[in-house]
Design an enzyme around this catalytic site. Structure first.
Site, mmCIF file in Angstrom:
data_model
loop_
_atom_site.group_PDB
_atom_site.id
_atom_site.type_symbol
_atom_site.label_atom_id
_atom_site.label_comp_id
_atom_site.label_asym_id
_atom_site.label_seq_id
_atom_site.Cartn_x
_atom_site.Cartn_y
_atom_site.Cartn_z
ATOM 1 N N ASP A 52 0.811 -1.218 0.000
ATOM 2 C CA ASP A 52 0.000 0.000 0.000
ATOM 3 C C ASP A 52 0.847 1.272 0.000
ATOM 4 O O ASP A 52 0.488 2.270 -0.633
ATOM 5 C CB ASP A 52 -0.960 0.001 1.206
ATOM 6 C CG ASP A 52 -2.089 -1.003 1.012
ATOM 7 O OD1 ASP A 52 -1.987 -1.835 0.094
ATOM 8 O OD2 ASP A 52 -3.068 -0.949 1.776
ATOM 9 N N ASN A 95 -4.647 -2.156 -4.415
ATOM 10 C CA ASN A 95 -5.814 -2.386 -3.550
ATOM 11 C C ASN A 95 -5.704 -1.503 -2.311
ATOM 12 O O ASN A 95 -6.169 -1.862 -1.238
ATOM 13 C CB ASN A 95 -5.885 -3.870 -3.156
ATOM 14 C CG ASN A 95 -7.247 -4.241 -2.578
ATOM 15 O OD1 ASN A 95 -8.202 -3.476 -2.698
ATOM 16 N ND2 ASN A 95 -7.332 -5.386 -1.930
ATOM 17 N N ASP A 331 -9.956 -4.132 13.843
ATOM 18 C CA ASP A 331 -8.919 -4.969 13.214
ATOM 19 C C ASP A 331 -8.212 -5.842 14.240
ATOM 20 O O ASP A 331 -8.041 -7.048 14.052
ATOM 21 C CB ASP A 331 -7.889 -4.085 12.499
ATOM 22 C CG ASP A 331 -8.448 -3.518 11.205
ATOM 23 O OD1 ASP A 331 -9.545 -3.964 10.803
ATOM 24 O OD2 ASP A 331 -7.796 -2.641 10.609
ATOM 25 N N GLU A 359 -11.475 -7.045 4.077
ATOM 26 C CA GLU A 359 -10.784 -7.791 3.020
ATOM 27 C C GLU A 359 -11.580 -9.035 2.605
ATOM 28 O O GLU A 359 -11.569 -9.459 1.461
ATOM 29 C CB GLU A 359 -9.386 -8.202 3.482
ATOM 30 C CG GLU A 359 -8.311 -7.134 3.318
ATOM 31 C CD GLU A 359 -8.306 -6.082 4.417
ATOM 32 O OE1 GLU A 359 -9.310 -5.995 5.165
ATOM 33 O OE2 GLU A 359 -7.311 -5.341 4.512
ATOM 34 N N HIS A 405 -4.476 -10.447 5.188
ATOM 35 C CA HIS A 405 -3.259 -10.440 6.001
ATOM 36 C C HIS A 405 -3.520 -10.754 7.468
ATOM 37 O O HIS A 405 -2.759 -11.466 8.121
ATOM 38 C CB HIS A 405 -2.541 -9.101 5.852
ATOM 39 C CG HIS A 405 -3.409 -7.893 6.110
ATOM 40 N ND1 HIS A 405 -2.951 -6.767 6.711
ATOM 41 C CD2 HIS A 405 -4.723 -7.636 5.852
ATOM 42 C CE1 HIS A 405 -3.916 -5.881 6.795
ATOM 43 N NE2 HIS A 405 -4.999 -6.381 6.281
ATOM 44 N N ARG A 406 -4.624 -10.224 7.979
ATOM 45 C CA ARG A 406 -4.864 -10.398 9.425
ATOM 46 C C ARG A 406 -5.260 -11.840 9.774
ATOM 47 O O ARG A 406 -4.923 -12.328 10.853
ATOM 48 C CB ARG A 406 -5.916 -9.414 9.927
ATOM 49 C CG ARG A 406 -5.511 -7.982 9.699
ATOM 50 C CD ARG A 406 -6.041 -7.003 10.684
ATOM 51 N NE ARG A 406 -5.573 -5.685 10.297
ATOM 52 C CZ ARG A 406 -4.354 -5.222 10.526
ATOM 53 N NH1 ARG A 406 -3.480 -5.955 11.176
ATOM 54 N NH2 ARG A 406 -3.982 -4.033 10.111
ATOM 55 N N LYS A 433 0.530 -7.044 2.803
ATOM 56 C CA LYS A 433 -0.306 -5.837 2.786
ATOM 57 C C LYS A 433 0.139 -4.860 3.867
ATOM 58 O O LYS A 433 0.161 -3.653 3.637
ATOM 59 C CB LYS A 433 -1.775 -6.219 2.969
ATOM 60 C CG LYS A 433 -2.724 -5.055 2.781
ATOM 61 C CD LYS A 433 -4.128 -5.569 2.526
ATOM 62 C CE LYS A 433 -5.161 -4.463 2.558
ATOM 63 N NZ LYS A 433 -5.043 -3.476 1.496
#
Ligand code: DC
Length: 678
Positions: A52, A95, A331, A359, A405-406, A433
């Site tokens: 990003d 993205n 998150d 996501e 990613h998480r 990411k």
């Protein structure tokens, strides 16, 4: 970064030590844009290096900003001073929502003032992420923004070449209940045109307020103080203008910190060690997700903090189940769902409806993957509850990561389970990411019980292709490689350099053997970036020479040399795993390895391969001589008294005379997979 199809985590035992986490994505991309818009140069320290931020840096360069890497994660940015030197560009935003939304707003205002025409697009998923509320607000202002695909979504066209009049006298209305990024985008862009007071009114209940706090905080660092009335009205005072702070440090990402906070709470420390220290972010962070630390404390983590650091140790164990409204930490709350696997009772996380539109549908994803591990999970539209597996009820699971990613990061914590089951993380590179080196960072503080780090041994005679096979298999699994022959070659080289004879009769004399053993014990060997160093000398080419191979074969007959190299070789057994090639990997060095391969090919095939290899390197060779030398080396390696070349009893034989490299690799991976519980 692990570029493999999957990454297998063996059961992990302990974790302790210090980690420096990458910069926050939210802060990084806001700071980059502010540095680009303001007057003067800014040095940005500790910038996140990720997909990003790369998108943002590229976009800023295309717009005419001077962007200079100063090494490490420091960048020097010369701002545009609210001007627009480049009037036309196609910007690809990947993205990255944190690039797409604010750049849309900033470019809309800059083109209205200076003219110009720009196209903004992204990956297909970006074209499914809404931007209509922001575009509506910009159009109200008179900005020339239009959709080039589906209305309400990128791609966008901004500017029509000519300046256009802006209507800034009315309050600007923007919806706050879909994404707080629309408000952030306006807040970052409007100071560019603040001749008079500009008011922004939020329509609907503003979500993700902590992210707006980050925005306001950073605006202030760049000289703009926004007035806030509750969370409904924001005023940018007349005369606001960006000024560079000179230097700015990006805090480490508080959401990324959640995995290491959880790690400290879950994993016991190895003897004498004391928990996990996180550098780069402290309890005074401007990021909302820092409040994850409070939630982790409720579950039992013991946390202390200072400026820019956190220290976490296990407190209550097993952890305490909690019921928590997680709206303020959407998150990081995913990490709580995995901590719940280690709690006594059922943990319920509520008010997390936003998980469904991230996501991936994160509630569905977490429920599905937690169940695979043996947890009992219930879910509702905006909540999830997790009860851990019963003792002995953990199941080995291959975790699907949904390009999220998480999901990948938080499920790595499941490898600390008491039942000793491994966890497979699919598509581990999705962590790029926000945290490309997440797994490396985890492995730098975590360890497995001795013997639990997987090893694949590939033994065999010279020129059988062990090295190539080992390297390829390791690359597919993300494992380390040990080329043990190199160590013997280094001993041979050291002996040659010291003028010591390598004739069989000399090597057989105890006193002479003792000298060579002393050299082997004292060798300072370093590997890195495909090179080999002996002390200060780069010996990469010297160790590859045929003469070094013969010298290696001679010294390898000395028992003392073999003992001297034992520990060095075993230390290569590190997370997440090792592929070791040599002559005695399966018989002596790693006798308990779960997979041992004995690789052979006919002497003629091997001589032919060596011949082609040498020609390829531009070294003249005679095939008959190679065949003779190779047979001599086989005889020497197989007949020596100590650790002679022979297959381990439990080795699988692989004759690759008629196989391609890919076929041999596929065979070994099939054998390996057949031993996995997934
Ligand atoms: O694999 P290689 O050609 O680089 O090995 C060089 C020599 O080192 C080999 O002829 C024997 C010795 N060796 C050994 O004895 N044990 C090992 N594990 C690896 C190599």
């Amino acid at each position: 970064m692990f570029n493999t199809a999957f990454l297998d985590l063996p059961p992990l035992a302990h974790a302790s030590g210090e980690v420096t986490l990458p910069g926050s994505k939210s802060i990084s991309n806001r700071v980059l844009l502010l540095a680009a818009l303001c007057d003067g140069a800014t040095t940005v320290h500790d910038l996140l290096d990720s997909d990003d931020t790369r998108v943002m840096l590229m976009g800023l360069k295309q717009l005419g900003c001077t962007v200079t890497p100063l090494g490490g994660n420091t960048w020097h940015i010369t701002g545009l001073a609210a001007k627009l030197p480049v009037k036309q560009a196609d910007l690809f935003m990947g993205n990255a929502g944190t690039a797409m939304r604010p750049l849309t707003a900033a470019l809309s205002l800059l083109t209205a003032v200076h003219g110009g025409a720009f196209a903004l697009s992204g990956v297909p998923r970006m074209h499914e992420r809404p931007i209509g509320d922001l575009v509506d607000a910009l159009q109200q202002l008179g900005c020339p923004v239009s959709y080039t695909g589906q209305a309400g979504y990128p791609p966008l066209h901004i500017g029509n070449g000519q300046p256009s009049a802006l209507n800034l006298s009315e309050p600007i209305r923007v919806r706050g209940d879909v994404s707080s990024q629309f408000l952030t985008a306006l807040l970052l862009a409007l100071p560019l045109v603040a001749k008079h007071d500009i008011h922004i009114d939020v329509v609907g209940e503003l979500i993700s307020k902590p992210y707006i706090d980050i925005t306001l905080n950073l605006l202030a660092r760049f000289g703009v103080t926004v007035q806030r009335d509750g969370w409904q009205r924001f005023t940018i005072p007349a005369g606001s203008a960006y000024r560079s702070p000179g230097d700015i440090h990006v805090e480490a990402d508080a959401s990324s910190a959640s995995y290491f906070i959880a790690l400290g709470a879950i994993a016991s420390s190895a003897g004498g060690q004391n928990g996990i220290k996180i550098q780069g972010v402290g309890a005074d962070s401007i990021q909302g997700d820092i409040r994850f630390a409070e939630a982790a404390s409720l579950m039992g983590a013991h946390i202390t903090s200072g400026p820019n650091w956190l220290h976490i140790t296990r407190g209550i164990w097993p952890l305490k189940a909690i019921t928590l409204d997680c709206n303020h930490i959407p998150d990081a709350a995913m990490t709580l769902a995995v901590m719940a696997l280690y709690a006594e009772g059922t943990t319920t996380l509520t008010n997390i409806a936003s998980w469904r539109v991230k996501e991936t549908d994160r509630i569905a994803a977490m429920a599905c993957e937690l169940r695979k591990l043996g947890a009992t999970v219930e879910e509702g539209p905006d909540w999830i509850s997790v009860a851990p597996p019963a003792p002995g009820g953990w199941k080995p699971a291959s975790i699907h990561t949904y390009d999220d990613h998480r999901v990948a990061m938080c499920f790595s914590l499941a490898a600390f389970n008491a039942d000793g089951v491994p966890v497979r993380i699919e598509d581990p590179k999705c962590v790029a990411k926000t945290f490309p080196d997440y797994f490396e960072c985890l492995f730098s503080v975590a360890d497995a019980a001795p013997g639990n780090v997987p090893v694949i041994c590939i033994d065999g005679p010279t020129a059988s292709g062990k090295g190539t096979l080992a390297t390829e298999v390791a690359a597919r699994l993300g494992y380390h490689v040990l080329d043990s022959g190199v160590l013997y070659r280094l001993v041979g080289l050291s002996a040659q350099r010291a003028g010591l004879s390598l004739l069989t009769e000399d090597v057989a004399r105890p006193e002479h053997a003792g000298r060579i053993t002393a050299l082997a014990s004292a060798m300072e060997v370093r590997f890195g970036e495909g090179r080999v160093w002996l002390g200060a000398d780069d010996v990469t080419d010297a160790v590859r020479a045929e003469s070094a191979g013969m010298a290696a074969s001679a010294v390898s007959a000395i028992p003392g040399v073999r003992t001297a190299l034992l520990d060095l070789q075993q230390r290569f057994r590190q997370l997440p795993g090792l592929v070791a090639d040599g002559r005695d990997m399966g018989t002596v060095i790693f006798p308990s390895a779960p997979l041992k391969v004995f690789l052979t090919a006919s002497a003629e095939t091997r001589a032919q391969r060596r011949f082609s290899q040498l020609l390829g390197r531009g070294q003249p060779a005679i095939i008959e001589e190679l065949l003779r030398a190779l047979k001599a080396r086989d005889a020497q390696d197989m007949s020596r008294q100590h650790a002679p070349l022979k297959p381990a009893e439990d080795a699988l034989l692989l004759d690759n005379s008629t196989q391609t490299i890919d076929e041999s690799v596929a065979q070994v991976l099939t054998w390996w997979q057949s031993k996995q519980p997934f």
